[in-house]
Design an enzyme around this catalytic site. Structure first.
Site, PDB file in Angstrom:
ATOM      1  N   LEU A  17      45.518  39.348  20.741  1.00  0.00           N
ATOM      2  CA  LEU A  17      44.583  38.724  21.675  1.00  0.00           C
ATOM      3  C   LEU A  17      45.324  37.893  22.714  1.00  0.00           C
ATOM      4  O   LEU A  17      44.949  37.877  23.895  1.00  0.00           O
ATOM      5  CB  LEU A  17      43.582  37.848  20.926  1.00  0.00           C
ATOM      6  CG  LEU A  17      42.485  37.229  21.793  1.00  0.00           C
ATOM      7  CD1 LEU A  17      41.593  38.305  22.397  1.00  0.00           C
ATOM      8  CD2 LEU A  17      41.644  36.231  20.992  1.00  0.00           C
ATOM      9  N   LYS A 114      43.147  17.006  20.345  1.00  0.00           N
ATOM     10  CA  LYS A 114      43.445  17.541  19.022  1.00  0.00           C
ATOM     11  C   LYS A 114      42.152  17.662  18.215  1.00  0.00           C
ATOM     12  O   LYS A 114      41.292  16.790  18.253  1.00  0.00           O
ATOM     13  CB  LYS A 114      44.432  16.637  18.285  1.00  0.00           C
ATOM     14  CG  LYS A 114      45.825  16.595  18.907  1.00  0.00           C
ATOM     15  CD  LYS A 114      46.567  17.898  18.703  1.00  0.00           C
ATOM     16  CE  LYS A 114      47.907  17.903  19.415  1.00  0.00           C
ATOM     17  NZ  LYS A 114      48.903  17.057  18.780  1.00  0.00           N
ATOM     18  N   ARG A 515      48.071  29.923  23.461  1.00  0.00           N
ATOM     19  CA  ARG A 515      49.303  29.274  23.004  1.00  0.00           C
ATOM     20  C   ARG A 515      49.371  29.303  21.477  1.00  0.00           C
ATOM     21  O   ARG A 515      48.463  28.796  20.800  1.00  0.00           O
ATOM     22  CB  ARG A 515      49.351  27.839  23.516  1.00  0.00           C
ATOM     23  CG  ARG A 515      50.420  26.970  22.881  1.00  0.00           C
ATOM     24  CD  ARG A 515      51.778  27.191  23.482  1.00  0.00           C
ATOM     25  NE  ARG A 515      52.692  26.148  23.038  1.00  0.00           N
ATOM     26  CZ  ARG A 515      53.959  26.365  22.714  1.00  0.00           C
ATOM     27  NH1 ARG A 515      54.462  27.572  22.785  1.00  0.00           N
ATOM     28  NH2 ARG A 515      54.739  25.368  22.343  1.00  0.00           N
ATOM     29  N   CYS A 516      50.407  29.917  20.951  1.00  0.00           N
ATOM     30  CA  CYS A 516      50.608  29.979  19.512  1.00  0.00           C
ATOM     31  C   CYS A 516      51.946  29.351  19.154  1.00  0.00           C
ATOM     32  O   CYS A 516      52.885  29.356  19.957  1.00  0.00           O
ATOM     33  CB  CYS A 516      50.588  31.427  19.020  1.00  0.00           C
ATOM     34  SG  CYS A 516      49.035  32.288  19.312  1.00  0.00           S
ATOM     35  N   ASP A 599      60.490  12.820  21.332  1.00  0.00           N
ATOM     36  CA  ASP A 599      59.071  13.163  21.473  1.00  0.00           C
ATOM     37  C   ASP A 599      58.312  12.967  20.172  1.00  0.00           C
ATOM     38  O   ASP A 599      58.739  13.447  19.116  1.00  0.00           O
ATOM     39  CB  ASP A 599      58.921  14.622  21.903  1.00  0.00           C
ATOM     40  CG  ASP A 599      59.286  14.850  23.356  1.00  0.00           C
ATOM     41  OD1 ASP A 599      59.432  13.856  24.081  1.00  0.00           O
ATOM     42  OD2 ASP A 599      59.426  16.016  23.762  1.00  0.00           O
ATOM     43  N   CYS A 644      51.087  13.861  23.594  1.00  0.00           N
ATOM     44  CA  CYS A 644      50.181  14.686  24.396  1.00  0.00           C
ATOM     45  C   CYS A 644      48.916  15.041  23.648  1.00  0.00           C
ATOM     46  O   CYS A 644      48.911  15.172  22.426  1.00  0.00           O
ATOM     47  CB  CYS A 644      50.873  15.959  24.870  1.00  0.00           C
ATOM     48  SG  CYS A 644      51.564  16.982  23.567  1.00  0.00           S
ATOM     49  N   HIS A 695      48.903  22.465  31.690  1.00  0.00           N
ATOM     50  CA  HIS A 695      48.327  23.594  30.975  1.00  0.00           C
ATOM     51  C   HIS A 695      47.418  24.429  31.871  1.00  0.00           C
ATOM     52  O   HIS A 695      46.802  25.384  31.413  1.00  0.00           O
ATOM     53  CB  HIS A 695      47.561  23.110  29.744  1.00  0.00           C
ATOM     54  CG  HIS A 695      48.462  22.521  28.704  1.00  0.00           C
ATOM     55  ND1 HIS A 695      48.837  21.196  28.721  1.00  0.00           N
ATOM     56  CD2 HIS A 695      49.090  23.074  27.643  1.00  0.00           C
ATOM     57  CE1 HIS A 695      49.647  20.964  27.702  1.00  0.00           C
ATOM     58  NE2 HIS A 695      49.818  22.077  27.036  1.00  0.00           N
TER      59      HIS A 695
END
Length: 755
Positions: A17, A114, A515-516, A599, A644, A695
């Protein structure tokens, strides 16, 4: 006994996908081709679930981008700026998810956050006072009919009314309670339509119920579902919770006319206690979440069956369920060919969890203690090879309280660093990575396959670093980065160089949209054998007189973006990683790197959903772990961190307590809502709220960035403000990256002239 799952991964076992959707974004395929790929994925997964004997097979757990966004669109919660583009329904949906910049107009994407305490990101639906909530879409019904055509009467899955209202962003004067009647009516209409279509069960996901709830929250929930359940007729409704327990509302939900209630027995620390103390209604089915939907370790059959036996002893009608959707684990171990069996026999990905459910289903109805499957499972938990390192454990045990404190204090360091670096006001920088173009990926793949020498691999990356150092110089950025061309992923890259980690080939997990990520597995005690990033950073610094950031991933993020061990505490695992990253920080400093970014993008991820648990269960060790990483550096060395796509406002004190010198974070999608909190809490750390959304493919104008900075300056002192994008730029194309950064620098320069 019957079995159920809450949901299943949806990007395809080999990310079909993802690749098809990205082709559609690039205009390389038609919408029909995209839909055909989606249909094939759904068919394959339904067939697999049916063949393993799963009793409750979900539908509508598929999504082109995000289930929360799907639910908003289903109920007509679409801001006018997207409908005014005049695009097709699917392209409007993608504009909400990614933004749009083209002939039809220019709009930013919706905010992204998230999903509770996971690494999955959801789109935050936005609602204004003029929004008419109504059942407007057909996706759930289309997919239910699709499953029925394959001979499967599925269990449709919808994000529940209460959770939807709690996750919405309200941009007008109206709040959740003002929409309660309309939402209840829309969900009731959905339920009636499903029952008419032949659905036997409908699942409403209400994960928000595991938060701390007020009496007003509970009243809203009851109001919503009294209206919805009144319309269920002969259909059955499953209230599904996950990621915690429902201690604040157990009595309320069991008193309502639900036919089934799904409870999480793994993350729900008080679930077992709630059932034991209060009982469970005889007229309802308990969907017991006992197979872990968030981690990849095999289920301990003995422990699971013990809980099932205890529930059965109370005459509770039990369905064995996953603890949450299997969205959060990879598809199947069948794609893994390189890991030895001594490791893989301990793992269960989504497909293997279906097999576990099937085995547990059989065991639960027999005298299982002498059953071969039970004994084989028990033997796995008797031994774990290669997982203990005495030296690592001794080093963790030797950590002292003073190891968590950096000296001198922040205010003194800040003055020293202002003099040391002599940066202009509003210094500009980026977060770390630059576009991972096809040649970068090809170089890394060729090295992995042994098709090129190590020397050729390094030489290619050095050329890329030099190219992007020059680009940054030409653009006029103040603090540079090397671009991270050697890194496949910000966690996997470090895990590959740390002892105690295992790596998969194709164990991809969806992070958001297309995004994986491929989380590594923490198998044993973690330590650093040798420097991991020093050579790249030293080379990059040799190309410029400007400060070059050393780029590291912090210990909490490395833990949270890995599949963690279950045989030791998260705290101990994190401290092991923190000591390894501390060694790298000190080596970077010793080799002349004066700015080091560590990070912590995933700091919030394992934060308990209940505020009363925040510190004792998490922050009391997560924040010290970060401080342990940098407490040994000199005052002149500037420590940055980055976060983020999380909600930071309510943990702003804890973030300041990390004692970094500079923090950059996502802010553009959330309209800089964090600024008030920074001011109110007298945030001492220098800050760089992201000025544009990386993004999205759109290029922000100078005026747009300047307007964002001017808004920041109403809350942040000029000497504290850094200028940077939201996040790393690895997923973006080169032209849009260069154009956006030029606009960023120009906006900063214009502000300097006006300062």
């Amino acid at each position: 006994m019957k079995t159920s799952i809450i949901g299943y991964p949806r990007v395809g076992s080999l990310r079909e996908l993802k690749f098809t959707t990205e082709k559609y974004f690039r205009g390389e395929i038609s919408v029909e081709e995209l839909q055909n790929t989606a249909k094939e994925i759904r068919k394959t997964q339904w067939t697999l679930q049916k063949n393993t004997g799963l009793d409750f097979i979900p539908s509508n757990d598929f999504s082109f981008y995000d289930m929360t966004l799907d639910t908003a669109v289903l109920f007509n919660i679409i801001p006018e700026r997207y409908t005014k583009l005049g695009l097709s329904a699917l392209d409007t949906y993608f504009a909400m998810a990614r933004g749009y910049q083209g002939a039809a107009g220019d709009v930013k994407a919706l905010a992204m956050k998230k999903w509770f305490n996971t690494n999955y990101h959801y789109m935050v639906p936005e609602i204004d006072d003029n929004t008419e909530i109504k059942l407007a879409g057909t996706k759930p019904f289309d997919e239910f009919a699709e499953a029925k055509a394959f001979g499967i009467t599925a269990k449709p899955v919808i994000i529940g009314a209460f959770t939807l209202l709690k996750l919405l962003r309200y941009v007008g004067k109206k709040q959740a309670t003002d929409y309660a009647d309309a939402v209840s009516a829309a969900y009731a209409g959905l339920l009636e339509k499903f029952v008419a279509a032949g659905a036997e069960w409908v699942q409403f996901d209400e994960p928000y119920l595991v938060h701390d709830l007020t009496s007003e929250d509970i009243a809203l929930f009851e109001t919503l579902y009294q209206g919805i359940l009144a319309k269920k007729g002969p259909g059955k409704v499953l209230l599904q919770t996950y990621f915690g327990d429902v201690r604040d509302c157990y009595g309320n939900i069991t008193a309502l006319a639900f036919d089934g209630i799904g409870l999480d027995f793994l993350e729900g620390r008080k679930t077992k206690e709630l059932v034991e103390a209060n009982g469970f209604p005889q007229d309802k089915v308990l969907f017991a979440g006992l197979v872990n939907g968030k981690n990849i370790w095999k289920n301990h059959y003995g422990k699971t069956l013990e809980v099932i036996d205890a529930l059965k002893a109370k005459n509770i009608d039990v369905v064995l369920n996953t603890s949450c959707s299997l969205l959060h684990v990879p598809y199947t171990l069948k794609n893994e060919t390189k890991l030895p069996e001594k490791y893989t026999e301990h793992f269960a990905f989504a497909e293997e969890k279906l097999q576990e459910l099937a085995e547990l289903k059989k065991l639960a109805d027999v005298d299982y203690k002498l059953d071969a499957a039970f004994l084989e499972n028990a033997s796995l938990f008797a031994t774990r090879p290669d997982c203990r390192n005495n030296a690592v454990q001794e080093r963790v045990a030797a950590i002292r309280e003073e190891d968590f404190t950096r000296l001198p204090a922040f205010e003194e360091r800040e003055a020293i660093q202002k003099k040391e670096f002599a940066l202009p006001v509003f210094p500009t920088t980026t977060i770390g990575s630059f576009p991972q173009t096809a040649d970068v990926k090809k170089n890394r793949t060729a090295r992995r396959k042994g098709e090129i020498s190590e020397e050729a691999y390094v030489e290619f990356n050095k050329k890329k670093i030099a190219e992007w150092v020059q680009i940054q110089e030409e653009i006029g950025l103040d603090v540079l980065v090397h671009g991270e061309f050697e890194r496949n992923d910000m966690v996997e890259y470090f895990g590959e160089q740390l002892s105690g980690y295992l790596f998969t080939e194709k164990a991809w997990v969806q992070s958001y949209g297309t995004r994986c990520v491929k989380p590594p597995i923490i198998w044993g005690d973690v330590s650093r054998e040798k420097p991991m990033t020093v050579d790249w950073s030293v080379y990059a610094q040799s190309l410029t007189k400007k400060p070059m950031k050393g780029m590291l991933t912090g210990p909490v993020t490395i833990l949270n973006w890995s599949f963690p061990r279950e045989d030791i505490s998260l705290k101990e695992s994190t401290y092991q990683i923190a000591l390894a990253i501390r060694d790298e920080v000190l080596d970077l400093e010793a080799n002349g790197i004066r700015v080091i970014q560590v990070d912590e993008a995933a700091l919030r991820e394992k934060l308990p959903l209940r505020k009363s648990d925040w510190y004792k269960e998490y922050l009391d060790w997560a924040i010290p772990a970060f401080r342990l990483v940098h407490s040994g550096v000199k005052a002149q060395t500037q420590i940055h961190t980055h976060m983020c796509y999380s909600e930071f406002i309510d943990i702003i004190h804890a973030i300041d307590d990390m004692d970094a010198d500079v923090i950059t974070f996502e802010a553009s999608r959330s309209d800089l809502l964090i600024l008030d909190s920074l001011k109110e809490n007298h945030f001492k750390t220098e800050v760089g709220p992201g000025v544009y959304d990386i993004h999205s493919p759109r290029v922000p104008s100078v005026e747009e960035i300047k307007a964002a900075l001017e808004k920041m300056l109403t809350r942040i002192a000029p000497e504290k403000l850094w200028v940077n994008p939201d996040c790393g730029l690895k997923t973006r194309g080169v032209p849009e990256t260069v154009a956006s950064l030029k606009h960023l620098v120009e906006a900063a320069k214009e502000l300097r002239k006006e300062a």
